[in-house]
Design a protein around this motif. Structure first.
Motif, PDB file in Angstrom:
ATOM      1  N   SER A  80       3.346  -4.576 -15.160  1.00 45.59           N
ATOM      2  CA  SER A  80       2.930  -3.234 -14.750  1.00 45.59           C
ATOM      3  C   SER A  80       4.130  -2.368 -14.397  1.00 45.59           C
ATOM      4  CB  SER A  80       1.971  -3.329 -13.558  1.00 45.59           C
ATOM      5  OG  SER A  80       0.805  -4.052 -13.885  1.00 45.59           O
ATOM      6  N   SER A 109       7.026  -3.623  -5.712  1.00 47.20           N
ATOM      7  CA  SER A 109       6.534  -4.761  -6.489  1.00 47.20           C
ATOM      8  C   SER A 109       6.703  -6.061  -5.708  1.00 47.20           C
ATOM      9  CB  SER A 109       7.282  -4.860  -7.819  1.00 47.20           C
ATOM     10  OG  SER A 109       7.104  -3.689  -8.586  1.00 47.20           O
ATOM     11  N   THR A 237      -1.933   1.201  -9.161  1.00 48.12           N
ATOM     12  CA  THR A 237      -2.030  -0.074  -9.867  1.00 48.12           C
ATOM     13  C   THR A 237      -1.463  -1.239  -9.063  1.00 48.12           C
ATOM     14  OG1 THR A 237      -1.789   1.114 -11.962  1.00 48.12           O
ATOM     15  CG2 THR A 237      -1.540  -1.269 -12.034  1.00 48.12           C
ATOM     16  N   VAL A 238      -0.166  -1.236  -8.832  1.00 48.59           N
ATOM     17  CA  VAL A 238       0.521  -2.417  -8.308  1.00 48.59           C
ATOM     18  C   VAL A 238       0.094  -2.785  -6.885  1.00 48.59           C
ATOM     19  CG1 VAL A 238       2.788  -3.370  -7.717  1.00 48.59           C
ATOM     20  CG2 VAL A 238       2.464  -2.129  -9.870  1.00 48.59           C
ATOM     21  N   ALA A 325      -4.976  -3.209 -14.801  1.00 48.40           N
ATOM     22  CA  ALA A 325      -3.588  -2.748 -14.700  1.00 48.40           C
ATOM     23  C   ALA A 325      -3.120  -2.127 -16.006  1.00 48.40           C
ATOM     24  CB  ALA A 325      -2.681  -3.914 -14.296  1.00 48.40           C
ATOM     25  N   VAL A 326      -3.296  -2.841 -17.113  1.00 47.60           N
ATOM     26  CA  VAL A 326      -2.803  -2.320 -18.395  1.00 47.60           C
ATOM     27  C   VAL A 326      -3.604  -1.095 -18.825  1.00 47.60           C
ATOM     28  CG1 VAL A 326      -4.248  -3.839 -19.818  1.00 47.60           C
ATOM     29  CG2 VAL A 326      -2.099  -2.969 -20.731  1.00 47.60           C
ATOM     30  N   LEU A 329      -2.575   2.058 -16.539  1.00 47.24           N
ATOM     31  CA  LEU A 329      -1.229   2.520 -16.861  1.00 47.24           C
ATOM     32  C   LEU A 329      -1.177   3.191 -18.230  1.00 47.24           C
ATOM     33  CD1 LEU A 329       0.877  -0.459 -15.483  1.00 47.24           C
ATOM     34  CD2 LEU A 329       0.627   1.822 -14.496  1.00 47.24           C
ATOM     35  N   GLY A 449       0.710   0.121 -24.153  1.00 45.71           N
ATOM     36  CA  GLY A 449      -0.423  -0.153 -23.272  1.00 45.71           C
ATOM     37  C   GLY A 449      -1.727  -0.267 -24.029  1.00 45.71           C
TER      38      GLY A 449
END
Length: 473
Positions: A80, A109, A237-238, A325-326, A329, A449
């Motif tokens: 990510s 992260s 996301t992260v 996540a993918v 993004l 992505g």
């Protein structure tokens, strides 16, 4: 050796330090060196995490669990963050704070991985702070009035959430006599229910802030709209990856005498419903994605609610996290590739002007709905199955209804993007034909992505096999 088991985390920390030092001594025109350092650190962490994925579960330094959930979290966080850096190359290149941004991304992260891997309340608190402080800075780096407002809201709510988490940790420690999760599992079994509930709700409340779930979700749409595109993609996301895995670890050791499945099921239902209903009225693309990510947290909370009732809960959460996540993004990468897109109507004619970007947008938005054969479809299938097997059939019905509702606002974005009409004119749009060459890195990230979204969905067997049998160490 124990330190080698933490090689991914050491790589992220070392990369952040080196990127910051490199940016301090290099001229502004050579800040790209910090980007290379960040990418190298992430690749090193990813390779180390992949090599350790099949190793037996163990606890390092008495507080850091290296098991399958930790390994999957490492890989998803690394992938990510790499995608965030890719979609933000043109946005960040040449900025005064470029190297600091890469350092903050690496530290954020690292904090997410620490949150997900710890089985000790004290380290959980450290991971919360490590993932929160870089987040505040990333939101405010835009140096605009909107970014300043979003950073202030995020900080204030984060500070409140941190206090709740620390208060909860203190109460649970007082009841169990230990901060280790193994000690909590035994010490809380015979403890009074009221203080245990207060302590657990405090810790879960702090983690809900990181995840962006109700009732501590208010910062998400404001931060998504006010921050830069790369920062918005990262913060939606992260942090969620680390927070949700941390929640499922904690809930797994809480005493079963209290109705945790009902409480978390209600929070999941409220989160997905509020997120979807709020997204229906949005006209700003970033704000819509902000509310969309709130609704996605509701689905992600479903396996957390049934972690003690079915063995499918942990694999379901990991599968959904990877798919979300993918997908998320990819949607932000499309926005990064066309920085003039603010309102949904600004995407009008995208299919004619940039068919590749339009295809990536279609794939990402249909995936967020849960359309087969995309990544989020696989995630929703697994979490719906886990919730049903865990005895929360009513929650599955609520989630299915919310999925149908979400189709309305995603289509409101897709319809103008696929239209043949040109988008509304803006000042400075005369040279529209040269736009596709402006941000090739962002467009490449969107294409990458989109391929990832389809790869996770079509490779359901491989993904399921990777997380099959994943248990909390």
């Amino acid at each position: 050796m124990a330190p080698l088991a933490l090689l991914p985390e050491i790589s992220l920390l070392a990369g952040a330090v080196v990127a910051l030092l490199a940016g301090s001594f290099l001229p502004q025109r050579r800040q790209w060196v910090a980007r290379l350092v960040a990418v190298a650190a992430l690749l090193t962490a990813g390779v180390a995490a992949a090599l350790a994925l099949g190793d037996p579960a163990r606890t390092v330094f008495g507080a850091f669990v290296v098991d399958t959930p930790t390994g999957i979290t490492r890989l998803v966080v690394v992938a990510s963050t790499l995608l965030v850096i890719g979609l933000g190359v043109e946005e960040l290149a040449g900025q005064v704070r470029e190297s600091e941004t890469y350092a903050l991304l690496l530290l954020g992260s690292l904090g997410a991985v620490v949150l997900a891997a710890t089985d000790d309340l004290l380290v959980l608190a450290v991971g919360f702070l490590l993932s929160s402080i870089p987040l505040y800075a990333l939101v405010g780096l835009g140096r605009s009035a909107r970014a300043a407002e979003a950073a202030l809201k995020t900080y204030l709510l984060g500070a409140l959430s941190g206090i709740l988490l620390l208060l909860g940790c203190s109460v649970l420690f007082g009841m169990a006599g230990s901060t280790a999760y193994a000690g909590l599992a035994t010490g809380l079994a015979g403890a009074p229910e009221a203080p245990v509930a207060v302590g657990a709700v405090g810790v879960l409340g702090g983690l809900l802030f990181k995840a962006g779930g109700v009732p501590l979700h208010f910062w998400v749409p404001d931060a998504t709209q006010g921050a830069g595109t790369a920062a918005a993609a990262f913060l939606t996301t992260v942090p969620k990856i680390g927070a949700l895995v941390a929640m499922i670890r904690l809930v797994d050791v809480l005493p079963g005498s209290l109705p945790w499945p009902l409480l978390l099921g209600l929070l999941a239902a409220l989160t997905m419903t509020l997120g979807n209903l709020a997204a229906l009225g949005q006209t700003d693309a970033r704000r819509l994605l902000g509310w969309s990510t709130v609704s996605q947290v509701g689905y992600l909370l479903m396996p957390v609610a049934v972690v003690g009732a079915t063995d499918a809960a942990v694999p379901a959460l990991l599968t959904y996290l990877a798919g979300y996540a993918v997908t998320n993004l990819t949607a932000f990468a499309v926005l990064a590739g066309d920085p003039r897109t603010t309102a949904l109507t600004d995407s009008r004619g995208l299919a004619r002007r940039r068919p590749g970007q339009a295809a990536a947008l279609v794939i990402s938005l249909l995936s967020l709905v849960g359309t087969p054969p995309t990544a989020v479809f696989l995630g929703k299938l697994t979490v719906f199955t886990a919730a049903w097997d865990g005895g929360l059939a009513w929650l599955v019905v609520v989630a299915a209804v919310n999925t149908v509702i979400s189709l309305a606002y995603y289509l409101r974005w897709l319809v103008p993007a696929l239209s043949r009409e040109d988008r509304p004119a803006h000042d400075g749009d005369e040279d529209d034909e040269r736009e596709p060459d402006d941000r090739p890195w962002a467009r490449g990230a969107a294409a990458t992505g989109a391929v990832g979204v389809l790869a996770v969905g079509l490779g359901a067997g491989a993904v399921t096999a990777l997380v099959a049998g994943a248990a909390l160490g």
